[in-house]
Design an enzyme around this catalytic site. Structure first.
Site, PDB file in Angstrom:
ATOM      1  N   HIS A  28       0.808  -1.236   0.000  1.00  0.00           N
ATOM      2  CA  HIS A  28       0.000   0.000   0.000  1.00  0.00           C
ATOM      3  C   HIS A  28       0.843   1.290   0.000  1.00  0.00           C
ATOM      4  O   HIS A  28       0.676   2.193   0.799  1.00  0.00           O
ATOM      5  CB  HIS A  28      -1.128   0.004   1.047  1.00  0.00           C
ATOM      6  CG  HIS A  28      -0.762  -0.085   2.504  1.00  0.00           C
ATOM      7  ND1 HIS A  28       0.248   0.628   3.092  1.00  0.00           N
ATOM      8  CD2 HIS A  28      -1.343  -0.774   3.506  1.00  0.00           C
ATOM      9  CE1 HIS A  28       0.263   0.363   4.383  1.00  0.00           C
ATOM     10  NE2 HIS A  28      -0.675  -0.485   4.657  1.00  0.00           N
ATOM     11  N   HIS A  82      -5.347  -8.413  14.700  1.00  0.00           N
ATOM     12  CA  HIS A  82      -5.369  -7.190  13.874  1.00  0.00           C
ATOM     13  C   HIS A  82      -6.162  -7.487  12.611  1.00  0.00           C
ATOM     14  O   HIS A  82      -5.927  -8.503  11.949  1.00  0.00           O
ATOM     15  CB  HIS A  82      -3.923  -6.799  13.546  1.00  0.00           C
ATOM     16  CG  HIS A  82      -3.770  -5.577  12.694  1.00  0.00           C
ATOM     17  ND1 HIS A  82      -4.741  -4.615  12.584  1.00  0.00           N
ATOM     18  CD2 HIS A  82      -2.750  -5.168  11.899  1.00  0.00           C
ATOM     19  CE1 HIS A  82      -4.310  -3.662  11.758  1.00  0.00           C
ATOM     20  NE2 HIS A  82      -3.112  -3.976  11.326  1.00  0.00           N
ATOM     21  N   GLU A  84      -6.398  -5.808   9.675  1.00  0.00           N
ATOM     22  CA  GLU A  84      -5.971  -5.402   8.332  1.00  0.00           C
ATOM     23  C   GLU A  84      -5.805  -6.659   7.466  1.00  0.00           C
ATOM     24  O   GLU A  84      -5.432  -7.738   7.946  1.00  0.00           O
ATOM     25  CB  GLU A  84      -4.664  -4.589   8.382  1.00  0.00           C
ATOM     26  CG  GLU A  84      -4.387  -3.938   7.033  1.00  0.00           C
ATOM     27  CD  GLU A  84      -3.344  -2.810   7.065  1.00  0.00           C
ATOM     28  OE1 GLU A  84      -2.710  -2.573   8.110  1.00  0.00           O
ATOM     29  OE2 GLU A  84      -3.173  -2.160   6.004  1.00  0.00           O
ATOM     30  N   ASP A  86      -3.822  -7.910   5.363  1.00  0.00           N
ATOM     31  CA  ASP A  86      -2.615  -8.745   5.249  1.00  0.00           C
ATOM     32  C   ASP A  86      -2.624  -9.851   6.304  1.00  0.00           C
ATOM     33  O   ASP A  86      -1.857 -10.813   6.200  1.00  0.00           O
ATOM     34  CB  ASP A  86      -1.331  -7.915   5.313  1.00  0.00           C
ATOM     35  CG  ASP A  86      -1.294  -6.898   6.433  1.00  0.00           C
ATOM     36  OD1 ASP A  86      -2.363  -6.437   6.864  1.00  0.00           O
ATOM     37  OD2 ASP A  86      -0.196  -6.549   6.888  1.00  0.00           O
ATOM     38  N   HIS A 147      -1.450  -1.271  14.858  1.00  0.00           N
ATOM     39  CA  HIS A 147      -1.378  -0.174  13.921  1.00  0.00           C
ATOM     40  C   HIS A 147      -2.739   0.426  13.593  1.00  0.00           C
ATOM     41  O   HIS A 147      -2.834   1.506  13.010  1.00  0.00           O
ATOM     42  CB  HIS A 147      -0.661  -0.724  12.656  1.00  0.00           C
ATOM     43  CG  HIS A 147      -0.935  -0.131  11.356  1.00  0.00           C
ATOM     44  ND1 HIS A 147      -1.271  -0.830  10.236  1.00  0.00           N
ATOM     45  CD2 HIS A 147      -0.900   1.175  10.982  1.00  0.00           C
ATOM     46  CE1 HIS A 147      -1.419  -0.028   9.212  1.00  0.00           C
ATOM     47  NE2 HIS A 147      -1.201   1.190   9.624  1.00  0.00           N
ATOM     48  N   ASP A 166       1.440  -6.079  14.255  1.00  0.00           N
ATOM     49  CA  ASP A 166       2.346  -5.198  13.496  1.00  0.00           C
ATOM     50  C   ASP A 166       3.515  -4.660  14.345  1.00  0.00           C
ATOM     51  O   ASP A 166       4.557  -4.283  13.798  1.00  0.00           O
ATOM     52  CB  ASP A 166       1.576  -3.993  12.932  1.00  0.00           C
ATOM     53  CG  ASP A 166       0.820  -4.336  11.658  1.00  0.00           C
ATOM     54  OD1 ASP A 166       1.021  -5.425  11.094  1.00  0.00           O
ATOM     55  OD2 ASP A 166       0.020  -3.480  11.218  1.00  0.00           O
ATOM     56  N   TYR A 194      10.151   0.164   8.807  1.00  0.00           N
ATOM     57  CA  TYR A 194       8.786  -0.215   9.177  1.00  0.00           C
ATOM     58  C   TYR A 194       8.204   0.793  10.174  1.00  0.00           C
ATOM     59  O   TYR A 194       7.077   1.264  10.029  1.00  0.00           O
ATOM     60  CB  TYR A 194       8.778  -1.627   9.782  1.00  0.00           C
ATOM     61  CG  TYR A 194       7.387  -2.175   9.918  1.00  0.00           C
ATOM     62  CD1 TYR A 194       6.797  -2.870   8.866  1.00  0.00           C
ATOM     63  CD2 TYR A 194       6.648  -1.975  11.067  1.00  0.00           C
ATOM     64  CE1 TYR A 194       5.514  -3.354   8.967  1.00  0.00           C
ATOM     65  CE2 TYR A 194       5.360  -2.453  11.186  1.00  0.00           C
ATOM     66  CZ  TYR A 194       4.792  -3.151  10.133  1.00  0.00           C
ATOM     67  OH  TYR A 194       3.509  -3.607  10.233  1.00  0.00           O
ATOM     68  N   HIS A 227       4.987  -9.571  10.915  1.00  0.00           N
ATOM     69  CA  HIS A 227       5.841  -9.405   9.726  1.00  0.00           C
ATOM     70  C   HIS A 227       7.301  -9.567  10.147  1.00  0.00           C
ATOM     71  O   HIS A 227       7.711  -9.011  11.171  1.00  0.00           O
ATOM     72  CB  HIS A 227       5.707  -8.006   9.121  1.00  0.00           C
ATOM     73  CG  HIS A 227       4.325  -7.666   8.635  1.00  0.00           C
ATOM     74  ND1 HIS A 227       3.750  -8.254   7.545  1.00  0.00           N
ATOM     75  CD2 HIS A 227       3.415  -6.791   9.107  1.00  0.00           C
ATOM     76  CE1 HIS A 227       2.542  -7.750   7.346  1.00  0.00           C
ATOM     77  NE2 HIS A 227       2.309  -6.860   8.286  1.00  0.00           N
TER      78      HIS A 227
HETATM   79 FE1  FEO Z   1      -1.564  -3.140   9.845  1.00  0.00          FE
HETATM   80 FE2  FEO Z   1       0.363  -5.831   8.900  1.00  0.00          FE
HETATM   81  O1  FEO Z   1      -1.196  -4.793   9.018  1.00  0.00           O
END
Ligand code: FEO
Length: 404
Positions: A28, A82, A84, A86, A147, A166, A194, A227
């Site tokens: 993104h 989370h 989001e 991903d 996040h 995150d 990051y 991640h």
């Molecule tokens: Fe805020 Fe890795 O998603």
């Protein structure tokens, strides 16, 4: 025949079952030069638990790694830290495949998952709730804006292990699953990148979360983010970085970001950098034809000044700088000295517009707007001397570098 993908053991009861995305280069708008991973974890307690899932398109890897350890139908609980996509793009297919007894998320997570996927049956947990998994327990801690508003950490008491979604992560695809197996220069760069590109605007919440973890006395033998690699036995390395990054104390480094049409603004940028060198301060020069907005944000993270150069194009700043400043403004960097400069042909609004954006961002401007250094067409020696002086003057406003 074994599974094509296998789980990686983190502790006696926790396994990494995520997916590696070697190919992604744009997350993104964030330039992911080294790819990324979407981490998910399996807890082999009496209640077999899956913590987070992976981006859509990667569920085959996730399910294969799970099958290498347990029959997926044995998973009784899914925790979604989370919402989001991903981490939840494959949540609904995984729920359908596994049929767990319960799926848990924070209250905001339940709301967000509903807004993404419709009716999900996900149940909310409260901040501080503890859940018995049978001989093992987890506690949930809301970490709003690390996040997203729904984000939470899940702490596994027996293993002193924090699932931090995150937080403490990085976009880094690697064969190695632990941070201590990866060269420091890569870890330092990708962790900073990051933070700068994802978490910087939420630094006050990061500080709050760090104080809370400290206040609770949570021991962190493992930090398992969503991640990048797992931190084992060196949590203070990344938490210490977060303390420093959240503080945003100014340094003796100035970041000079510019674009140029016929080389005039580039010459001015070089002279500003020379002036910083004369003041014995570090200059990092980023030409926007060769640097992404994510690179700029990463350098700004531990800087003391942001100096931008732009030609005037059709009465505006150059579009690449407009893009970068829009991005940086959203990241809300603090404690920076600012300045703008640039060349022009006949009107010269570009540098003034850039100056105005830096002012809106709350930077401490090094000179008044009427004193912006500009060059009508090609800079002569007087203009270059003025650029060099600007660099030196800004350098003298910054802390002196400490001897190594
Ligand atoms: Fe805020 Fe890795 O998603």
């Amino acid at each position: 025949m074994g599974e094509p993908y296998e789980a990686i053991r983190i502790t006696d009861r926790v396994y990494w079952v995520g997916a590696i995305d070697w190919a992604i280069r744009d997350f993104h708008g964030y330039s992911t030069d080294r790819g990324t991973t979407y981490n998910a974890y399996l807890i082999k307690a009496d209640t077999i638990t899956l913590v987070d899932t992976v981006k859509a398109g990667f569920s085959d890897q996730l399910m294969s790694r799970i099958r290498s350890v347990v029959d997926p139908s044995e998973i009784d609980l899914i925790i979604s830290n989370h919402s989001e996509m991903d981490h939840t793009g494959s949540l609904i297919p995984v729920i359908d495949a596994v049929s767990p007894s319960r799926v848990l998320a924070s209250k905001m997570g339940v709301k967000a998952l509903g807004l993404h996927f419709g009716k999900t049956g996900v149940e909310p947990v409260d901040d501080g709730d503890t859940l018995d998994l049978g001989g093992e327990s987890v506690t949930f801690y809301e970490t709003r804006m690390i996040h997203w508003p729904d984000s939470m950490f899940t702490y596994l008491h027996g293993d002193k292990l924090l699932f931090s979604q995150d937080g403490f992560g990085m976009h880094l695809a690697s064969s190695e699953r632990f941070a201590d197996e990866i060269p420091d220069c890569i870890l330092d760069r990708e962790a900073a990148k990051y933070y700068a590109n994802i978490l910087l605007p939420f630094s006050p919440m990061v500080k709050k979360a760090l104080s809370r973890v400290q206040g609770l006395g949570l021991e962190l033998e493992f930090i398992c983010p969503d991640h990048g690699p797992v931190w084992r036995g060196e949590a203070e390395r990344i938490t210490g970085d977060y303390v420093r990054w959240a503080e945003q104390a100014p340094t003796g480094k100035a970041v000079i970001v510019y674009d140029t049409m016929w080389g005039s603004t580039a010459k001015m940028a070089n002279a500003v950098a020379d002036g910083l060198g004369a003041a014995e301060r570090e200059a990092v020069v980023l030409p926007l034809r060769a640097s992404t907005r994510s690179d700029v944000a990463t350098e700004v993270l531990e800087a003391g000044a942001l100096i931008v150069g732009t030609p005037t194009l059709n009465n505006q700043m150059f579009p690449t700088l407009g893009d970068t400043l829009t991005y940086l403004k959203g990241l809300k960097p603090k404690n920076l000295v600012g300045a703008a400069f640039g060349s022009y042909g006949w009107s010269g609004e570009g540098a003034k517009h850039a100056y105005a954006v830096l002012e809106e961002m709350g930077l401490e401007m090094a000179v008044e707007a009427k004193d912006i250094v500009t060059s009508n067409y090609v800079p002569d020696d007087d203009v270059l001397r003025a650029c060099r002086k600007l660099g030196t003057d800004i350098g003298e406003m910054l802390p002196k570098p400490q001897p190594a």
